[in-house]
Write a protein that holds these residues in place. Structure first.
Motif, PDB file in Angstrom:
ATOM      1  N   THR A 162      27.362   6.014  72.319  1.00 10.85           N
ATOM      2  CA  THR A 162      26.601   6.173  71.058  1.00 10.85           C
ATOM      3  C   THR A 162      25.192   5.646  71.312  1.00 10.85           C
ATOM      4  O   THR A 162      24.996   4.753  72.139  1.00 10.85           O
ATOM      5  CB  THR A 162      27.221   5.362  69.890  1.00 10.85           C
ATOM      6  OG1 THR A 162      27.097   3.965  70.171  1.00 10.85           O
ATOM      7  CG2 THR A 162      28.683   5.728  69.675  1.00 10.85           C
ATOM      8  N   ARG A 166      19.015  10.038  70.831  1.00 11.53           N
ATOM      9  CA  ARG A 166      19.175  11.487  71.015  1.00 11.53           C
ATOM     10  C   ARG A 166      20.593  11.810  71.466  1.00 11.53           C
ATOM     11  O   ARG A 166      21.303  10.937  71.966  1.00 11.53           O
ATOM     12  CB  ARG A 166      18.178  11.986  72.078  1.00 11.53           C
ATOM     13  CG  ARG A 166      18.234  11.187  73.388  1.00 11.53           C
ATOM     14  CD  ARG A 166      17.132  11.574  74.365  1.00 11.53           C
ATOM     15  NE  ARG A 166      17.149  10.710  75.550  1.00 11.53           N
ATOM     16  CZ  ARG A 166      16.387   9.617  75.700  1.00 11.53           C
ATOM     17  NH1 ARG A 166      15.577   9.242  74.720  1.00 11.53           N
ATOM     18  NH2 ARG A 166      16.443   8.872  76.799  1.00 11.53           N
ATOM     19  N   SER A 167      20.956  13.096  71.298  1.00  9.28           N
ATOM     20  CA  SER A 167      22.222  13.549  71.878  1.00  9.28           C
ATOM     21  C   SER A 167      22.086  13.526  73.397  1.00  9.28           C
ATOM     22  O   SER A 167      21.013  13.815  73.932  1.00  9.28           O
ATOM     23  CB  SER A 167      22.506  14.990  71.429  1.00  9.28           C
ATOM     24  OG  SER A 167      23.039  14.959  70.123  1.00  9.28           O
ATOM     25  N   LYS A 235      23.226   6.954  65.454  1.00  8.40           N
ATOM     26  CA  LYS A 235      23.444   8.268  64.815  1.00  8.40           C
ATOM     27  C   LYS A 235      24.110   9.260  65.775  1.00  8.40           C
ATOM     28  O   LYS A 235      24.848  10.150  65.345  1.00  8.40           O
ATOM     29  CB  LYS A 235      22.074   8.819  64.382  1.00  8.40           C
ATOM     30  CG  LYS A 235      22.124  10.176  63.703  1.00  8.40           C
ATOM     31  CD  LYS A 235      20.727  10.645  63.311  1.00  8.40           C
ATOM     32  CE  LYS A 235      20.785  12.074  62.734  1.00  8.40           C
ATOM     33  NZ  LYS A 235      19.433  12.612  62.496  1.00  8.40           N
ATOM     34  N   TYR A 236      23.867   9.103  67.063  1.00 10.05           N
ATOM     35  CA  TYR A 236      24.336  10.084  68.046  1.00 10.05           C
ATOM     36  C   TYR A 236      25.594   9.586  68.765  1.00 10.05           C
ATOM     37  O   TYR A 236      25.649   8.443  69.228  1.00 10.05           O
ATOM     38  CB  TYR A 236      23.221  10.377  69.063  1.00 10.05           C
ATOM     39  CG  TYR A 236      21.972  10.932  68.410  1.00 10.05           C
ATOM     40  CD1 TYR A 236      20.903  10.086  68.086  1.00 10.05           C
ATOM     41  CD2 TYR A 236      21.885  12.279  68.062  1.00 10.05           C
ATOM     42  CE1 TYR A 236      19.777  10.583  67.454  1.00 10.05           C
ATOM     43  CE2 TYR A 236      20.761  12.784  67.432  1.00 10.05           C
ATOM     44  CZ  TYR A 236      19.699  11.928  67.119  1.00 10.05           C
ATOM     45  OH  TYR A 236      18.589  12.430  66.479  1.00 10.05           O
ATOM     46  N   THR A 238      28.136  10.887  71.902  1.00 11.10           N
ATOM     47  CA  THR A 238      28.420  11.858  72.969  1.00 11.10           C
ATOM     48  C   THR A 238      29.773  11.534  73.583  1.00 11.10           C
ATOM     49  O   THR A 238      29.993  10.419  74.074  1.00 11.10           O
ATOM     50  CB  THR A 238      27.322  11.795  74.055  1.00 11.10           C
ATOM     51  OG1 THR A 238      26.065  12.128  73.462  1.00 11.10           O
ATOM     52  CG2 THR A 238      27.619  12.769  75.193  1.00 11.10           C
ATOM     53  N   ASN A 298      27.205  11.770  61.483  1.00 10.03           N
ATOM     54  CA  ASN A 298      26.648  11.541  62.821  1.00 10.03           C
ATOM     55  C   ASN A 298      26.557  12.863  63.593  1.00 10.03           C
ATOM     56  O   ASN A 298      27.314  13.787  63.348  1.00 10.03           O
ATOM     57  CB  ASN A 298      27.532  10.553  63.589  1.00 10.03           C
ATOM     58  CG  ASN A 298      27.382   9.151  63.018  1.00 10.03           C
ATOM     59  OD1 ASN A 298      27.640   8.939  61.848  1.00 10.03           O
ATOM     60  ND2 ASN A 298      26.938   8.204  63.841  1.00 10.03           N
ATOM     61  N   VAL A 299      25.620  12.880  64.550  1.00  7.63           N
ATOM     62  CA  VAL A 299      25.459  14.064  65.417  1.00  7.63           C
ATOM     63  C   VAL A 299      26.375  13.866  66.627  1.00  7.63           C
ATOM     64  O   VAL A 299      26.196  12.920  67.397  1.00  7.63           O
ATOM     65  CB  VAL A 299      23.983  14.192  65.872  1.00  7.63           C
ATOM     66  CG1 VAL A 299      23.822  15.379  66.823  1.00  7.63           C
ATOM     67  CG2 VAL A 299      23.061  14.325  64.654  1.00  7.63           C
ATOM     68  N   ASN A 301      28.386  15.387  70.038  1.00  8.24           N
ATOM     69  CA  ASN A 301      28.489  16.465  71.045  1.00  8.24           C
ATOM     70  C   ASN A 301      29.410  16.030  72.170  1.00  8.24           C
ATOM     71  O   ASN A 301      29.649  14.837  72.374  1.00  8.24           O
ATOM     72  CB  ASN A 301      27.101  16.817  71.595  1.00  8.24           C
ATOM     73  CG  ASN A 301      26.616  15.762  72.596  1.00  8.24           C
ATOM     74  OD1 ASN A 301      26.521  14.591  72.243  1.00  8.24           O
ATOM     75  ND2 ASN A 301      26.369  16.177  73.847  1.00  8.24           N
TER      76      ASN A 301
END
Ligand code: TK8
Length: 341
Positions: A162, A166-167, A235-236, A238, A298-299, A301
């Motif tokens: 996290t 950025r992602s 926020k991100y 992965t 949250n974003v 990926n």
């Protein structure tokens, strides 16, 4: 002459009787079936994490199966300290039992570095089989040199990244990112290889550091990202699954050795049964935690497979460093052979 032979025979017999009677501490301990043993448990995780449920299950089992000879007291939420403090306390005997991620335990016994090798286990079932097999047991037994009885492994899980910036869609996105890592050289080396800027820190300080921007991100399994709310400042998310970290369950070795053999078995069986239960809870929890983080907006990926393959290539020097820190690659070779079975 006959008298002398008879005397020697009597002497031999009496020594033997004393030997198997008085010195046989097992019999003495067995005989004292009214003695109560109190297990003071320190847990570094919050009560909403399945590892806490694991301890509750352990407590239920040992109190039931010891006919009341084992009593317990559980100090949760890291009130007695985090991984390192609790492991030191178990070593000293001021706390009887704890669990810790294996990574900080590498600072007590270097064979625990093995679990910080990235992409060691392809999936949970392989991790469980190897951890509960001969190589996992060998690592647990190494704790004896530290006055600690390694009892077994529960699940922390596959770690994901996290951060607030950025992602992470490709490894280059990690460049310069200030990532909090566990206090473990191999863990830090892995992040350096990937271009990030690793900052070692105790688990209890992570949320504040993320909130204040001292670090940009951290990496942990979903259940901890949820239970410790790292998804709020970060926020991100992965999904990388770059390392599988076990929890190692430990007990003060002097305390364990003083238990009668039947109660030692009660403790070991309870750690195993509670561990199987906790692992199942973790599989359910992971789905719930991902939903909570998704609902929080949250974003999220998944790190693309080709990027994971690049990570594996990048990590080869980390395996060499692991062998250097552990004194040889023997244990790595043994574990990888178990993984491939
Ligand atoms: C909890 C820690 C945590 C670990 C970390 O005490 O420090 O990031 O993954 O689980 O052991």
């Amino acid at each position: 002459f006959k008298k002398l032979a008879a005397f020697v025979a009597v002497m031999m017999m009496s020594v033997l009787l004393v030997g198997c009677g008085g010195g046989g501490t097992q019999e003495e301990k067995q005989a004292d079936s009214n003695k109560v043993y109190n297990i003071k448990i320190g847990s570094p995780v919050v009560e909403t994490h399945p590892a806490h449920d694991g301890f509750l299950k352990f407590i239920e089992l040992v109190e039931k199966n010891s006919n009341g000879q084992i009593k317990t007291e559980l100090h949760a939420n890291a009130v007695l300290g985090g991984d390192r403090e609790l492991t030191e306390a178990v070593q000293m005997g001021t706390v009887t039992m704890n669990l810790s991620s294996t990574s900080p335990v590498a600072n007590f016994d270097k064979s625990f570095y093995i679990f910080d090798l990235p992409f060691l286990f392809p999936d949970r079932d392989t991790a469980y089989r190897v951890l509960d097999g001969p190589v996992g047991q060998k690592v647990l037994d190494n704790l004896s040199s530290q006055g600690i009885k390694g009892l077994g492994y529960w699940e922390n899980g596959f770690r994901n990244i996290t951060n607030s910036k950025r992602s992470i869609n490709k490894i280059e996105d990690l460049k310069g990112l200030k990532i909090r890592t566990m206090e473990n050289q191999l863990h830090m080396a892995a992040w350096k290889e990937m271009g990030a800027n690793p900052t070692p820190m105790a688990f209890g300080e992570v949320y504040t550091a993320l909130q204040q921007g001292t670090v940009d991100g951290q990496e942990n399994p979903l259940a901890l990202i949820d239970s410790n709310k790292f998804y709020e400042p970060n926020k991100y998310l992965t999904m990388s699954g770059h390392i599988y970290t076990p929890f190692v369950v430990m007990m003060n070795e002097k305390f364990f050795n003083e238990l009668p053999e039947d109660l030692q078995k009660v403790v070991l069986d309870a750690v195993k049964e509670a561990g199987d239960y906790q692992r199942q809870l973790m599989i359910e929890q992971e789905k719930k935690s991902l939903q909570i983080i998704t609902d929080n907006g949250n974003v999220i990926n998944e790190l693309p497979a080709e990027e994971k393959e690049k990570m594996v290539e990048l990590m080869k020097p980390v395996y060499d460093k692991g062998a250097e820190l552990m004194g040889s690659s023997q244990l790595i070779d043994e574990l990888l052979a178990e993984v491939k079975k």
